[in-house]
Design a protein around this motif. Structure first.
Motif, short mmCIF file in Angstrom:
data_model
loop_
_atom_site.label_atom_id
_atom_site.label_comp_id
_atom_site.label_asym_id
_atom_site.label_seq_id
_atom_site.Cartn_x
_atom_site.Cartn_y
_atom_site.Cartn_z
N MET A 126 11.97 29.40 -10.35
CA MET A 126 11.19 28.33 -10.13
C MET A 126 11.46 27.12 -10.83
SD MET A 126 7.12 27.42 -10.12
CE MET A 126 7.32 27.85 -8.53
N GLY A 127 12.75 27.14 -11.34
CA GLY A 127 13.34 26.03 -12.07
C GLY A 127 13.88 26.34 -13.23
N ASN A 128 14.99 25.76 -13.60
CA ASN A 128 15.94 25.82 -15.00
C ASN A 128 15.53 25.10 -15.75
OD1 ASN A 128 17.30 28.16 -13.68
ND2 ASN A 128 18.29 26.58 -12.38
N GLU A 129 15.91 25.10 -17.33
CA GLU A 129 15.70 24.37 -18.26
C GLU A 129 16.24 22.93 -17.93
OE1 GLU A 129 17.04 26.07 -22.04
OE2 GLU A 129 15.80 27.76 -21.62
N GLY A 130 15.68 21.98 -18.29
CA GLY A 130 16.01 20.55 -17.89
C GLY A 130 15.55 20.07 -16.28
N ASP A 131 15.14 21.01 -15.48
CA ASP A 131 14.65 20.73 -14.06
C ASP A 131 13.45 19.92 -14.32
OD1 ASP A 131 16.93 21.77 -13.18
OD2 ASP A 131 16.03 23.33 -12.06
N ILE A 132 13.26 18.70 -13.48
CA ILE A 132 12.29 18.20 -13.08
C ILE A 132 11.79 18.60 -11.54
CG2 ILE A 132 11.28 15.86 -12.34
CD1 ILE A 132 13.65 14.64 -14.22
N LEU A 133 10.46 19.23 -11.70
CA LEU A 133 9.81 19.56 -10.36
C LEU A 133 8.82 18.64 -9.95
CD1 LEU A 133 11.43 22.20 -11.68
CD2 LEU A 133 9.38 23.35 -10.74
N TYR A 134 8.50 18.57 -8.89
CA TYR A 134 7.29 17.80 -8.11
C TYR A 134 6.48 18.56 -7.44
CZ TYR A 134 4.94 13.82 -6.32
OH TYR A 134 3.96 13.03 -5.76
N PHE A 135 5.13 18.64 -7.79
CA PHE A 135 4.11 19.24 -7.12
C PHE A 135 3.33 18.33 -6.45
CE2 PHE A 135 5.50 21.91 -10.56
CZ PHE A 135 5.66 23.20 -9.89
N ASP A 136 2.79 18.55 -5.16
CA ASP A 136 1.77 17.72 -4.58
C ASP A 136 0.99 18.44 -3.83
OD1 ASP A 136 0.35 15.53 -3.54
OD2 ASP A 136 1.91 14.58 -2.54
N PRO A 137 -0.36 19.10 -4.20
CA PRO A 137 -0.92 18.57 -5.63
C PRO A 137 -0.46 19.72 -6.62
CG PRO A 137 -2.34 19.82 -4.32
CD PRO A 137 -1.26 19.71 -3.56
N PHE A 138 -0.72 19.13 -7.89
CA PHE A 138 -0.53 20.13 -8.88
C PHE A 138 -2.04 20.55 -9.50
CE2 PHE A 138 -0.08 21.29 -13.56
CZ PHE A 138 0.66 22.25 -13.44
#
Length: 148
Positions: free
Chosen positions: A1-13
Motif C-alpha cells: 500500500m506504499g513504502n516510506e516516503g511515498d505520496i499516495l493520492y485517493f479520490d475520494p479519501f
C-alpha cells in the motif's frame, strides 16, 4: 500500500472521524510492519502564524504550539520530478496511524482506488521526518516511531 516516503493520492479519501470524503494526498512517514502506516494528510490550507511569510521546509513555533513542514507549490518533491500544484502543508499535530488492513479493504486496487504519485526525494523526506521528530508538538509515540 506504499513504502516510506511515498505520496499516495485517493479520490475520494474516507476520513476516520466521518468527515466528508474528498480527494486527498497521503504521505507514508513510517511503515509499522504489516499492521499499520504512520502518515500525514497534506493540506493546501495555511494555518501558519501570520508573521511567517512564504517559507518552505520546517516551521516550528514552540510558543504557539505550532509545527509544520511546507512544500512550495510547483517545486519538485519526488524522485521523478512531480510537484504539488500549490503550497502544501503537513501539520505535526495531524500525523496519525492507519491500519493497513482497513486501507486495503477500502482501497483494494492500486491505479483504480488510489495512485502512488511517487517517492519523496531522500533529503526532503529526511528533513521532514527530522522536523517532526524534533517537535514537542508531535505526539511523543509518533516521534519515537519516526526516530526508530
Amino acid at each position: 500500500m506504499g513504502n516510506e516516503g511515498d505520496i499516495l493520492y485517493f479520490d475520494p479519501f474516507y476520513f476516520k472521524k466521518g468527515n466528508a470524503s474528498k480527494p486527498k494526498y497521503f504521505i507514508v512517514l513510517k511503515s509499522l510492519g504489516e499492521k499499520s502506516l504512520l502518515a500525514s494528510l497534506p493540506s493546501s490550507l495555511n494555518f501558519c502564524p501570520t508573521d511567517i511569510v512564504d517559507k518552505d521546509g520546517c516551521i516550528e513555533v514552540p510558543e504557539a504550539c505550532f509545527n509544520c513542514f511546507v512544500f512550495k507549490g510547483k517545486s519538485p518533491v519526488t524522485t521523478s520530478g512531480w510537484c504539488f500544484p500549490m503550497d502544501t502543508y503537513l501539520y505535526g499535530q495531524q500525523i496519525d496511524e492507519y491500519e493497513i488492513a482497513i486501507l486495503k479493504d477500502i482501497y483494494p486496487v492500486e491505479g483504480l482506488d488510489y495512485r502512488i504519485i511517487g517517492t519523496l526525494k531522500s533529503l526532503l523526506f529526511h528533513d521532514m521526518k527530522k522536523c517532526f521528530i524534533n517537535s514537542a508538538n508531535v505526539k511523543r509515540k509518533f516521534r519515537k516511531l519516526l526516530s526508530s
